[in-house]
Design a protein around this motif. Structure first.
Motif, mmCIF file in Angstrom:
data_model
loop_
_atom_site.group_PDB
_atom_site.id
_atom_site.type_symbol
_atom_site.label_atom_id
_atom_site.label_comp_id
_atom_site.label_asym_id
_atom_site.label_seq_id
_atom_site.Cartn_x
_atom_site.Cartn_y
_atom_site.Cartn_z
ATOM 1 N N PRO A 245 0.844 -1.195 0.000
ATOM 2 C CA PRO A 245 0.000 0.000 0.000
ATOM 3 C C PRO A 245 0.878 1.242 0.000
ATOM 4 N N PRO A 246 0.352 2.360 -0.487
ATOM 5 C CA PRO A 246 1.162 3.578 -0.459
ATOM 6 C C PRO A 246 1.625 3.891 0.958
ATOM 7 N N ALA A 247 2.881 4.229 1.090
ATOM 8 C CA ALA A 247 3.429 4.561 2.407
ATOM 9 C C ALA A 247 3.193 6.041 2.682
ATOM 10 N N ALA A 248 2.592 6.335 3.811
ATOM 11 C CA ALA A 248 2.294 7.718 4.170
ATOM 12 C C ALA A 248 3.371 8.248 5.109
ATOM 13 N N ALA A 249 3.968 9.364 4.735
ATOM 14 C CA ALA A 249 4.944 10.005 5.611
ATOM 15 C C ALA A 249 4.254 10.518 6.864
ATOM 16 N N PRO A 250 4.944 10.530 7.997
ATOM 17 C CA PRO A 250 4.330 11.093 9.203
ATOM 18 C C PRO A 250 3.988 12.564 8.969
ATOM 19 N N PRO A 251 2.828 13.009 9.405
ATOM 20 C CA PRO A 251 2.457 14.415 9.183
ATOM 21 C C PRO A 251 3.425 15.353 9.893
ATOM 22 N N PRO A 252 3.648 16.538 9.326
ATOM 23 C CA PRO A 252 4.608 17.476 9.937
ATOM 24 C C PRO A 252 4.308 17.792 11.393
ATOM 25 N N GLU A 253 3.019 17.739 11.747
ATOM 26 C CA GLU A 253 2.658 18.107 13.126
ATOM 27 C C GLU A 253 2.776 16.942 14.103
ATOM 28 N N ALA A 254 3.136 15.737 13.619
ATOM 29 C CA ALA A 254 3.259 14.583 14.512
ATOM 30 C C ALA A 254 4.341 14.830 15.559
ATOM 31 N N GLU A 255 4.015 14.556 16.811
ATOM 32 C CA GLU A 255 4.939 14.796 17.919
ATOM 33 C C GLU A 255 5.795 13.563 18.181
ATOM 34 N N PRO A 256 7.114 13.716 18.231
ATOM 35 C CA PRO A 256 7.986 12.557 18.483
ATOM 36 C C PRO A 256 8.030 12.182 19.959
ATOM 37 N N ASP A 257 8.383 10.930 20.206
ATOM 38 C CA ASP A 257 8.650 10.480 21.571
ATOM 39 C C ASP A 257 10.087 10.815 21.972
ATOM 40 N N GLU A 258 10.958 10.969 20.968
ATOM 41 C CA GLU A 258 12.377 11.200 21.235
ATOM 42 C C GLU A 258 12.943 12.119 20.166
ATOM 43 N N THR A 259 13.800 13.027 20.578
ATOM 44 C CA THR A 259 14.492 13.920 19.644
ATOM 45 C C THR A 259 15.957 14.011 20.052
ATOM 46 N N ARG A 260 16.850 13.960 19.051
ATOM 47 C CA ARG A 260 18.267 14.148 19.331
ATOM 48 C C ARG A 260 18.952 14.715 18.096
ATOM 49 N N LEU A 261 20.138 15.277 18.309
ATOM 50 C CA LEU A 261 20.905 15.854 17.211
ATOM 51 C C LEU A 261 22.027 14.924 16.799
ATOM 52 N N LEU A 262 22.267 14.878 15.491
ATOM 53 C CA LEU A 262 23.395 14.139 14.945
ATOM 54 C C LEU A 262 24.377 15.128 14.344
ATOM 55 N N HIS A 263 25.661 14.932 14.619
ATOM 56 C CA HIS A 263 26.704 15.768 14.038
ATOM 57 C C HIS A 263 27.597 14.889 13.163
ATOM 58 N N GLY A 264 28.189 15.486 12.163
ATOM 59 C CA GLY A 264 29.080 14.717 11.299
ATOM 60 C C GLY A 264 28.542 14.605 9.894
ATOM 61 N N PRO A 265 28.913 13.543 9.175
ATOM 62 C CA PRO A 265 28.515 13.388 7.772
ATOM 63 C C PRO A 265 27.001 13.284 7.619
ATOM 64 N N ASP A 266 26.552 13.606 6.430
ATOM 65 C CA ASP A 266 25.137 13.510 6.083
ATOM 66 C C ASP A 266 24.634 12.087 6.351
ATOM 67 N N PRO A 267 23.684 11.893 7.286
ATOM 68 C CA PRO A 267 23.213 10.535 7.593
ATOM 69 C C PRO A 267 22.201 10.013 6.573
ATOM 70 N N VAL A 268 21.672 10.914 5.739
ATOM 71 C CA VAL A 268 20.651 10.522 4.773
ATOM 72 C C VAL A 268 21.275 9.925 3.513
#
Length: 379
Positions: A245-268
């Motif tokens: 089935p089509p995969a739906a991206a999480p809506p921009p307003e969705a609230e995360p349970d966890e947030t953190r920052l990554l430093h260094g090379p592009d992880p994407v």
């Protein structure tokens, strides 16, 4: 049509010169079956979406017919699971067709089941190589099959064509020496293995996740299992019954349970390059991913979602760093990071070093280098 004959000859000369067509008997089959017989006169399009019309622009239509590129012959087959405007049937690029048929290691006397008749060109090539009575081709879409049958008549080929769900194979014609699928599968149907003789081959595009496909050549064993290597990347439309089935991206307003920052090379970036993306998708189960523009900003964000929709993650540019957000019972980004680190620790293996075993009970396991090597169970 001298112009078509000239283009046809040039295409096959190019495929043989490049090594894509090394089998002399297979090359002769390609020379015997003109591709333009299998390209609709109207309504087809190039892979980039440019329309093709044999009456209004005959030279352009012929150029496309003999280019080493796919041609889209159907868009929107009525499946409500697919978004509008998505191609649902095509005439595969000649180089890809040659690659798959070479991988099948065809021999005189072989009987072949083709799953996915499509335009009929591949079935015609098989018939020219082995004999019309040695080929059965199954197609689920009645409109596509009707067009293929008409094209086969134009080409003077008469393989058996059947309207049916190819996931079930075609037991009436079994056993086969080869099963060749022209649609991608995540789960290799048991019927394909059961209907293949011991020592026979099942050749198919296999994918752990839509968009990261490889060519698989599986040898069928006496215990009902099958195993074999991957032969490099390629993409095909999925088997109808296995279309996700089509995969739906999480809506921009969705609230995360966890947030953190990554430093260094592009992880994407590693997930946008096929070798590393394949290693990750083989190790992380039941998930989808995509890219989208960052709302109100520059750049792009990666989104991930589990197949059940219960877990999601986002990786968003944040100044010189990257912000990771995730929610749900699975920490999807952590799973992806772990899989990527494992891939690096294994030396960054190319997809050609992997293979697949389908057990007699239907279990799937992707392995590295040998069936007894490091492996990842698939669900």
């Amino acid at each position: 049509m001298p112009s078509a004959a000239r283009r046809h000859r040039a295409l096959i000369d190019s495929l043989t010169a490049s090594g894509a067509l090394g089998d002399r008997r297979l090359a002769a089959a390609f020379r015997a079956v003109p591709r333009h017989f299998f390209v609709p006169l109207h309504g087809a399009a190039t892979a980039s979406g440019s329309p093709l019309d044999a009456d209004r622009a005959p030279e352009r239509w012929l150029d496309a017919a003999y280019a080493d590129e796919p041609i889209v012959v159907q868009v929107d087959d009525g499946d409500p699971r697919r978004p509008e405007g998505v191609p649902t049937s095509s005439c595969s690029a000649p180089g890809i067709v040659a690659r798959m048929l070479e991988a099948a290691r065809l021999q005189d006397g072989h009987r072949v089941l083709e799953v996915g008749t499509g335009t009929g060109w591949n079935a015609a090539l098989l018939a020219a190589r082995l004999g019309d009575d040695r080929v059965v081709s199954v197609e689920i879409d009645p409109e596509v099959l009707e067009g293929a049958r008409a094209a086969l008549v134009r080409a003077g080929r008469t393989p058996r064509t059947v309207r049916d769900d190819g996931e079930s194979g075609y037991p009436e014609g079994a056993p086969y020496d080869r099963v060749i699928a022209t649609c991608a599968a995540t789960r290799v149907p048991r019927a394909w293995i059961r209907q293949t003789v011991k020592g026979g081959l099942v050749v198919l595009p296999w994918t752990a996740m839509e968009g990261a496909g490889v060519l698989a050549r599986l040898t069928v064993h006496g215990d009902g299992s099958a195993s074999g290597p991957f032969l490099g990347g390629l993409g095909f439309m999925p088997l109808l019954s296995q279309r996700p089935p089509p995969a739906a991206a999480p809506p921009p307003e969705a609230e995360p349970d966890e947030t953190r920052l990554l430093h260094g090379p592009d992880p994407v970036a590693p997930l946008t390059r096929f070798p590393s993306a394949f290693g990750v998708t083989a190790a992380v189960r039941r998930w989808r991913m995509g890219l989208r523009a960052v709302p109100g900003g520059a750049g792009r964000q990666l989104w991930l979602v589990s197949s059940d929709g219960e877990s999601w993650a986002r990786v968003v540019p944040s100044g010189t760093a990257w912000r990771v957000e995730q929610a749900g019972p699975r920490s999807l980004w952590d799973e992806v990071e772990d899989a990527r680190e494992e891939w690096r620790a294994l030396g960054g293996p190319a997809p050609e070093r992997y293979g697949l075993t389908v057990a007699a009970d239907g279990g799937h396991r992707v392995w590295l280098d040998t069936p007894d090597g490091p492996g990842w169970d698939q669900e």
